[in-house]
Design an enzyme around this catalytic site. Sequence first.
Site, short mmCIF file in Angstrom:
data_model
loop_
_atom_site.label_atom_id
_atom_site.label_comp_id
_atom_site.label_asym_id
_atom_site.label_seq_id
_atom_site.Cartn_x
_atom_site.Cartn_y
_atom_site.Cartn_z
N GLY A 262 59.65 41.97 51.63
CA GLY A 262 60.79 41.38 50.92
C GLY A 262 60.49 41.26 49.44
O GLY A 262 59.34 41.03 49.03
N GLY B 59 62.92 39.53 47.26
CA GLY B 59 63.88 38.61 46.65
C GLY B 59 63.10 37.69 45.74
O GLY B 59 61.99 38.02 45.31
N LEU B 60 63.65 36.52 45.45
CA LEU B 60 62.96 35.62 44.54
C LEU B 60 61.54 35.33 45.02
O LEU B 60 60.58 35.40 44.27
CB LEU B 60 63.74 34.31 44.42
CG LEU B 60 65.05 34.41 43.66
CD1 LEU B 60 65.72 33.05 43.63
CD2 LEU B 60 64.82 34.92 42.26
N ALA B 61 61.42 34.99 46.31
CA ALA B 61 60.10 34.62 46.82
C ALA B 61 59.18 35.82 46.91
O ALA B 61 58.03 35.77 46.45
CB ALA B 61 60.25 33.95 48.19
N ARG C 198 79.98 18.89 51.48
CA ARG C 198 80.25 20.20 52.06
C ARG C 198 80.48 20.17 53.56
O ARG C 198 81.45 20.73 54.07
CB ARG C 198 79.07 21.14 51.81
CG ARG C 198 79.01 21.70 50.42
CD ARG C 198 77.81 22.59 50.26
NE ARG C 198 77.70 23.04 48.87
CZ ARG C 198 76.76 23.84 48.43
NH1 ARG C 198 75.83 24.30 49.24
NH2 ARG C 198 76.73 24.20 47.17
N LEU D 30 67.23 28.65 44.96
CA LEU D 30 66.52 29.46 43.97
C LEU D 30 65.21 28.79 43.62
O LEU D 30 64.17 29.44 43.46
CB LEU D 30 67.39 29.64 42.73
CG LEU D 30 68.77 30.26 42.98
CD1 LEU D 30 69.51 30.45 41.67
CD2 LEU D 30 68.63 31.61 43.67
#
Lengths: 257, 268, 652
Positions: free
Chosen positions: C41, C43-45, C332, C443
């Site tokens: 992966g 993504g951000l991480a 929410r 994030l």
Amino acid sequence: MKVKLKVWRQKNRTSAGEFKTYESPELNPNMSFLEMLDVLNEQLAVRGEEPVAFDHDCREGICGTCSLVIDGKPHGPHRGVATCQTYMRSFKDGDEVVIEPFRAAAFPLVKDLVVDRQAFDRIQQAGGYISVRTGSAPDANSIPVPKEDSDLAMDAAQCIGCGACVAACKNASAMLFVAAKVGHLGLLPQGQPERYKRVKAMVEQMDTEGFGACTVTGSCEAVCPKSISLDFIARLNRDYAVALLKGDPKKAASGGA
Amino acid sequence: MNLLLRLWRSSLGKKYVMALTGAALVVFLVGHLVGNLQVFGAPDLINQYAHFLKSKPLLLWGARLGLLATVGLHIAAAFTLLSLNRSARPVAYATGGAYAATSRSRYMAVSGSVILAFIVYHLLHFTALNPAVNGVGDFTKLTTDLHGETVPDVYAMMILGFNVWWVAAFYLIAQALLFMHLSHGLAAMFQSLGLRNHVWWPRVQLLARVVSVALFLGYASIPLGILAGIGSRYAADARARAHLAAAPSSAATVLAVGPASAGKEVVR
Amino acid sequence: MATLKSNIPSGPLATKWENHKFSSKLINPANKRKYKIVVVGAGLAGASASATLAELGYEVHNFVFHDSPRRAHSIAAQGGINAAKNYQNDGDSVHRLFYDTIKGGDFRAREANVHRLAEVSVNIIDQCAAQGVPFAREYGGLLDNRSFGGAQVSRTFYARGQTGQQLLLGAYSALNKMIAAGGVKSYTHSEMLDLVVVDGQAKGIIVRNLQTGEITRHNADAVVLATGGYGNVFNLSTYARGANVTAPWRAYKRGACFGNPCYTQIHPTCIPVSGDYQSKLTLMSESLRNDGRIWVPKRKEDCGKEPSSIPEDARDYYLERMYPGFGNLAPRDIASRAAKYVCDEGRGVGPTGLGVYLDFSASIKRLGEDKVRERYGNLFDIYHEITNENAYQTPMRIFPAVHYTMGGLWVDYNLMSNVPGLFVLGEANFSDHGANRLGASALMQGLADGYFVLPATIATYLAGVKPDQRPKAESAAFNEAEQSVRGGVQKMMSLKGKRTPGHFHKELGKIMWEYCGMARNQAGLEKAIQLLGSLREEYAKNLHVMGESNDWNQSLEQAGRVGDFIELGELMCRDALMREESCGGHFREEYQYTTADQEVRDNIVNPGDVKRRDDKFAFVAAWEYTGTGKTPTLNQEPLVYEEVKMSTRSYK
């Protein structure tokens, strides 16, 4: 509504491709263009034909995975949106819609409508970054950035890396993409130390990848889903000229510990 | 040297070459036009100007070679960029492509090629004075007396030359294409050199439009003016003195066919 | 039974992380390059971890199924990223961010992890600004902040509506820097299909190249999964179409425990489904609820009418009616559930009956159209693009949609799963958000894990591994794993049934949404488990995959992912069934506050609010695989709060 689809089919890079014509199933005008292709693919699979390969992921216009040249325009009929945000109501019942892959030597075809855009990654790897190690950063507010510069940098930084600029350009030039990257970092104080090194490296990699040259036709700007301006190409030209005039840095004197 | 090599090797570098040589050629076009507009004065005016240029061979040949090199570089860069651009898109779109691009920007190579053909013709026509291409005869026979010296009668050459309808027509066509070429090229030049931003781009485009229109009008006025009858009596006399055959077509026929065009490189 | 050791350092909460870093073992710089780490992966991480580990000197191999590491779905996050910088001088602090996050998660997150997250949040902003992330700025050139998701302080940093994109491009640029430097080898179009476990430790992965169909083995000293969330189990969600659970799921089947799978966050303001063909739901920013009023017709018969023709007294502004205190700004989960209730009563609007109105007419009357346009113009444009309706003239239609999963693979304080050597970061792990995630915190967690936490904690494990001693890719465990992957692919290709992967995904989504969505109950969950069992069996018999396995085959990709989702769905339902309480995003209808409760009478909560049972369920449920179709084993990690007192989550 129904449309007639003329779709480019090509098994792989080496085999020959051709257009195949399909009648779409009954469509809802509120369908997105990609959902229309999903429905077509379900129909093809049920009929025992191989589905049309096409690139897509986020379907909200930000990941830059979707592509397609629809009736001669990358990302379909509208300005400032990606294919995934194009809806069938933009077409009329009975229209013939021609779907082609992005065409460029630097984007070799993978299958049907899928092309390989890794040339963009390699350009980025050549210098599209600021060399800062994790943990070494000073407090974020220790470097003020004029709001105007930061906003302009953001205009460039929004590039989604889809490659539509290349697909639209009659020369398959990647200048808008490279300009957006160089512009983003070059506008910020953090990007200054490597500014000229970066522009040289990225332009050289761009040339190595086999993209064409910019002839300022403006197609790229017109099809960019983020409407990135040609101003950034001018900025790139300027920075590269300065970089050439500066020449390579003098070799540092060697020393030992 | 490293710089020049790098310049030539990079696509951006070649665009700088295109832009800089293009800029030099525009400057030349302006100068050339100013020189040629003297045809609207008394015959001696332009004849004297031509004579002055010829009397400075070093300057003249320097300018000629410089121009030749500039044109050569412009063309060489264009040619290599064209082949790069062609190979960057090996498979064409079935549906055309080049969305939103103006036709003048898309057909720079076409307009450039016609202009190149025109330059060759123009050099044969008014520089080499090749009788085979002018439809009139041997221009070297046209001479006149300037302050007691016998000099080429450039004025008569121009009048007689543009009274040939197809010559005038070719000049005009080439001028029109030059207009197309410049109206894109001039603005693109600023873009390629990075001399624009969102504030200046509209101004640059306006400048490109104004300069290319002015050049077109200026150059087109010469054949058109001549076809309209400027200097026709003088030219008839000159032709008679030189014993040249009558032109294959008269000014009247040319006017019926359409307007004519201006010239470059009148100097010999 | 798996052993779950949370490895939370001792000592006061505020110094745990500092002490832990100090007491952790270090690895000699010359030895670091002898360790190979596989990161799945980007993504951000994943991207931030890959880049940072490579900077430290480890040999990193990064795998993404996308065509480029820049495509991960972190890119779609809009709102912003929280950090306890207190640049606004409005009383923010590490402790406040920590407390807000713990409370927001309804006291189901691990205290020490959340505190660490709040601590490193400030470093993230520094790091990103230095990378050239163009955060919004004030005229003085300093960073701007906004208040987000109902927070009482302005601690959210943002880059227009594209914060995720800019942060991801920052992490991607760091990754590129290290690819260029030779520290990271990047593999694109590479989908992890199995985890290789040697002697109980994660030592490699099996990968299928999506372009060529080639299956390869990659050995490693440690494996890091940063593969995102699993919201696509609902088929329709705000996730990217490609987002999947395959990598963590295969790790689960190799022994990693799955933590709190039922914790799902459902966002109230999304554009409703318009038809059966729909592939994706689009989020509309929550900020719209500041000026829009939510309503449905009072009478079912009015639902098909033009909204403008329904008179004021025939409209039910149900949030204002049910939650007069918060009205349209109710949290929410409450807003989402209320929308479900009115639609269940048959009062939903729009062609499918699954939608409620978000009406701006009152605001337009009060503020003028220009002011509304100034505030929300881009959102109205997006809405128009998708629905072809002009929300200045007619109310928007919205409906809740799945957009984040708090659950994920179980990890300890070091982000290591119960399988030693397997680390899990970002949305893929269960650790920091408890039962509900606050806005702008996803994030923060992804980058905290990747830039700052894992690079420090992985040494603890590697220090116990001899350098250059990782198992060879030719060893038996790799043979077995590769054979199992090949067998799986072969099976899918050979079934030649009648149903496409898309069909199964839709069926799965319907079951999950119906029984394991916004509101859950025992009977529904039991039914869902049964339905999912049958779906799994039908999938195994009647799947139809077109094309070939040694080629780019999107049908095959989807088939594998859907198969895993079906199994995961079953586990989610089991978890939801086991958790006989309501907390955060997990709402069991049997456990809600009613007027009989003292808290309601004391006006701390509303009737219908989630009712936790701390005496019974203050634990992390970590499920352990026992075989397909078999009941998994439940392991519990008790949630011990040293500093914070668990209290009733009240937003009144």
